[in-house]
Design a protein around this motif. Structure first.
Motif, PDB file in Angstrom:
ATOM      1  N   GLY A   6      11.201 -78.689  -2.596  1.00 45.06           N
ATOM      2  CA  GLY A   6      10.092 -77.843  -2.702  1.00 45.06           C
ATOM      3  C   GLY A   6      10.857 -76.096  -2.919  1.00 45.06           C
ATOM      4  N   LEU A   7      11.911 -75.938  -2.612  1.00 42.42           N
ATOM      5  CA  LEU A   7      12.695 -74.966  -2.648  1.00 42.42           C
ATOM      6  C   LEU A   7      13.462 -74.746  -4.022  1.00 42.42           C
ATOM      7  CD1 LEU A   7      14.403 -75.409   0.921  1.00 42.42           C
ATOM      8  CD2 LEU A   7      12.143 -74.171   0.294  1.00 42.42           C
ATOM      9  N   PHE A   8      13.850 -73.272  -4.130  1.00 44.61           N
ATOM     10  CA  PHE A   8      14.518 -72.912  -5.321  1.00 44.61           C
ATOM     11  C   PHE A   8      15.964 -73.185  -5.483  1.00 44.61           C
ATOM     12  CE2 PHE A   8      10.605 -70.278  -5.057  1.00 44.61           C
ATOM     13  CZ  PHE A   8       9.975 -70.675  -5.954  1.00 44.61           C
ATOM     14  N   VAL A  40      14.127 -72.416 -17.125  1.00 43.28           N
ATOM     15  CA  VAL A  40      13.331 -72.622 -15.930  1.00 43.28           C
ATOM     16  C   VAL A  40      12.462 -73.808 -16.117  1.00 43.28           C
ATOM     17  CG1 VAL A  40      11.010 -71.418 -15.088  1.00 43.28           C
ATOM     18  CG2 VAL A  40      12.761 -70.056 -16.488  1.00 43.28           C
ATOM     19  N   GLY A  41      12.700 -74.358 -14.807  1.00 50.14           N
ATOM     20  CA  GLY A  41      12.024 -75.623 -14.689  1.00 50.14           C
ATOM     21  C   GLY A  41      10.395 -75.972 -15.227  1.00 50.14           C
ATOM     22  N   ASN A  42      10.066 -77.056 -15.542  1.00 52.44           N
ATOM     23  CA  ASN A  42       8.709 -77.153 -15.620  1.00 52.44           C
ATOM     24  C   ASN A  42       7.684 -76.516 -14.697  1.00 52.44           C
ATOM     25  OD1 ASN A  42       9.511 -78.176 -18.234  1.00 52.44           O
ATOM     26  ND2 ASN A  42       9.432 -80.202 -17.678  1.00 52.44           N
ATOM     27  N   ILE A  85      16.861 -71.796 -13.580  1.00 53.80           N
ATOM     28  CA  ILE A  85      16.086 -71.677 -12.051  1.00 53.80           C
ATOM     29  C   ILE A  85      15.325 -73.175 -12.139  1.00 53.80           C
ATOM     30  CG2 ILE A  85      14.564 -70.763 -10.560  1.00 53.80           C
ATOM     31  CD1 ILE A  85      15.494 -68.257 -11.760  1.00 53.80           C
ATOM     32  N   GLU A  86      15.248 -73.821 -11.029  1.00 53.56           N
ATOM     33  CA  GLU A  86      14.343 -74.906 -10.758  1.00 53.56           C
ATOM     34  C   GLU A  86      13.966 -75.286  -9.409  1.00 53.56           C
ATOM     35  OE1 GLU A  86      17.391 -78.021 -11.916  1.00 53.56           O
ATOM     36  OE2 GLU A  86      16.734 -77.719 -14.003  1.00 53.56           O
TER      37      GLU A  86
END
Length: 102
Positions: A58-60, A9-11, A52-53
């Motif tokens: 600003g979207l996934f 998972v992204g920060n 997932i990032e």
């Protein structure tokens, strides 16, 4: 059967990790349970790797790489506004691939 789920998972999504884990388990236990039965052997090894990032828009973005007792699957989607929809959509494609392999 032993299943290993690896979440990357992204920060900027660490606060959402618990929700992501819940969605993954719900999809595995409700949406894919019947399709995964054919891989359910005592010595079977399953690995599901989910990344997932958030992108620059600003979207996934997300991808699933799964190895089910030697059978490999990969699904990738980008530019989703809703995290829940993205995860569910990835698992829909996973289910579709498993149904074709029956």
């Amino acid at each position: 059967m032993e299943i290993q789920i690896k979440l990357h998972v992204g920060n900027d999504l660490t606060e959402s990790k618990e929700v992501i884990e819940r969605l993954v388990w719900e999809n595995l236990s409700k949406k894919l349970d019947q399709y995964l039965n054919k891989f359910d052997k005592a010595d079977a090894e399953w690995t599901i790797d989910l990344t997932i990032e958030k992108n620059k828009k600003g979207l996934f973005d997300a991808k699933i790489q799964a190895n089910l007792d030697g059978d490999a699957y990969r699904f990738e989607r980008e530019d989703y506004k809703n995290l829940d929809d993205l995860i569910n959509h990835l698992f829909d494609h996973f289910k579709e691939a498993l149904s074709k392999d029956k």
